[in-house]
Motif scaffolding. Structure first.
Motif, PDB file in Angstrom:
ATOM      1  N   LYS A  41       0.837  -1.192   0.000  1.00  0.00           N
ATOM      2  CA  LYS A  41       0.000   0.000   0.000  1.00  0.00           C
ATOM      3  C   LYS A  41       0.874   1.245   0.000  1.00  0.00           C
ATOM      4  O   LYS A  41       1.901   1.303   0.686  1.00  0.00           O
ATOM      5  CB  LYS A  41      -0.894   0.007   1.230  1.00  0.00           C
ATOM      6  CG  LYS A  41      -1.908  -1.131   1.266  1.00  0.00           C
ATOM      7  CD  LYS A  41      -2.779  -1.046   2.499  1.00  0.00           C
ATOM      8  CE  LYS A  41      -3.795  -2.169   2.541  1.00  0.00           C
ATOM      9  NZ  LYS A  41      -4.638  -2.095   3.770  1.00  0.00           N
ATOM     10  N   GLY A  42       0.445   2.238  -0.741  1.00  0.00           N
ATOM     11  CA  GLY A  42       1.162   3.506  -0.757  1.00  0.00           C
ATOM     12  C   GLY A  42       2.384   3.472  -1.660  1.00  0.00           C
ATOM     13  O   GLY A  42       2.706   2.479  -2.317  1.00  0.00           O
ATOM     14  N   GLY A  43       3.101   4.603  -1.686  1.00  0.00           N
ATOM     15  CA  GLY A  43       4.271   4.715  -2.541  1.00  0.00           C
ATOM     16  C   GLY A  43       5.564   4.298  -1.893  1.00  0.00           C
ATOM     17  O   GLY A  43       6.577   4.119  -2.576  1.00  0.00           O
ATOM     18  N   VAL A  44       5.572   4.173  -0.565  1.00  0.00           N
ATOM     19  CA  VAL A  44       6.790   3.810   0.150  1.00  0.00           C
ATOM     20  C   VAL A  44       6.762   2.307   0.422  1.00  0.00           C
ATOM     21  O   VAL A  44       5.833   1.804   1.058  1.00  0.00           O
ATOM     22  CB  VAL A  44       6.905   4.592   1.482  1.00  0.00           C
ATOM     23  CG1 VAL A  44       8.172   4.203   2.216  1.00  0.00           C
ATOM     24  CG2 VAL A  44       6.878   6.090   1.205  1.00  0.00           C
ATOM     25  N   PRO A  45       7.765   1.546  -0.046  1.00  0.00           N
ATOM     26  CA  PRO A  45       7.759   0.092   0.206  1.00  0.00           C
ATOM     27  C   PRO A  45       8.050  -0.210   1.668  1.00  0.00           C
ATOM     28  O   PRO A  45       8.660   0.596   2.377  1.00  0.00           O
ATOM     29  CB  PRO A  45       8.890  -0.417  -0.703  1.00  0.00           C
ATOM     30  CG  PRO A  45       9.788   0.753  -0.877  1.00  0.00           C
ATOM     31  CD  PRO A  45       8.912   1.970  -0.857  1.00  0.00           C
TER      32      PRO A  45
END
Length: 243
Positions: free
Chosen positions: A97-101
């Motif tokens: 989820k989101g742009g940060v792994p």
């Protein structure tokens, strides 16, 4: 009346079980013919189930084929067609989820009979088995420049498989199957000699005459009377009597 008929039926079932079994089998055959004629799609479902069972048997055969010798899978045409000359983790990307792994990989991809939606590069291919003799697979997770094992955040391998990889790599290095890169140390002969100014030559020992002390200041030391009395009291059994 109904109770008497029921008792008669129970008695007949006990005395003639073979006849009852035949009647049940004929009834099942009739039900199956009725359902097959009413719903012809069941035949297609039966064929689909038989094909899926055949696929499961084939996958089980492939698993049994590579379970004893897992290094043969990396030389097979199936592996070359799927991965070519790239590592198994090269084209892997974990869904998140989101742009940060996430900073850490998941603990495991398989929990009992359930497999997560996006398993790691090792868990997604059942033919890839971590073994200390599977050298070609282990080399994909080792840096060729430093000899350090790649971090799981780079390869995407789950923590369970990463522990198996670390153990297999350590065992392979102990058995001599993988090279061990030791740090280079510059050897200089000056560090092990007495030629440089920081180290002076050891003086030769001098000879002592009888009665001469090794240290000149040792004769000037006189113990206290109380300490001398305490020592004499402790070792009185071993001291020679004064003449």
């Amino acid at each position: 009346m109904a109770a008497s008929l029921q008792r008669i039926g129970i008695a007949i079932c006990r005395t003639f079980p073979v006849i009852l079994q035949r009647n049940i089998q004929t009834q099942r055959i009739r039900d199956w013919t009725i359902t097959s004629s009413a719903a012809p799609g069941l035949r297609l479902k039966f064929r689909a189930l038989s094909s899926s069972s055949a696929e499961n048997t084939e996958s089980a055969e492939t698993l049994s084929r590579y379970s004893d010798r897992p290094w043969e899978y990396l030389e097979s045409e199936e592996y070359i067609e799927r991965y070519a000359s790239k590592p198994v983790w090269s084209n892997y990307r974990r869904n998140h989820k989101g742009g940060v792994p996430p900073q850490k990989t998941r603990k495991t991809c398989i929990r009992g009979d359930k497999i997560c939606g996006n398993p790691c590069p090792i868990c997604r291919d059942p033919n890839i088995i971590v073994h200390y003799k599977n050298v070609n697979l282990l080399q994909q997770f080792i840096s060729p420049q430093t000899g350090i094992v790649h971090d799981p955040t780079r390869t995407g391998v789950c923590m369970k498989q990463q522990k198996l990889l670390n153990k297999a790599i350590e065992t392979a290095r102990d058995c001599g199957l993988l090279a061990v890169q030791l740090p280079h140390v510059d050897y200089s002969k000056e560090d092990y000699t007495n030629t440089h100014g920081a180290v002076a030559p050891t003086p030769a020992p001098f000879s002592l005459s009888s009665g001469e002390l090794w240290y000149s200041w040792y004769g000037s030391i006189k113990p206290g009377e109380r300490e001398l009395a305490r020592v004499k009291r402790i070792y009185k059994d071993y001291l020679k009597p004064d003449v």
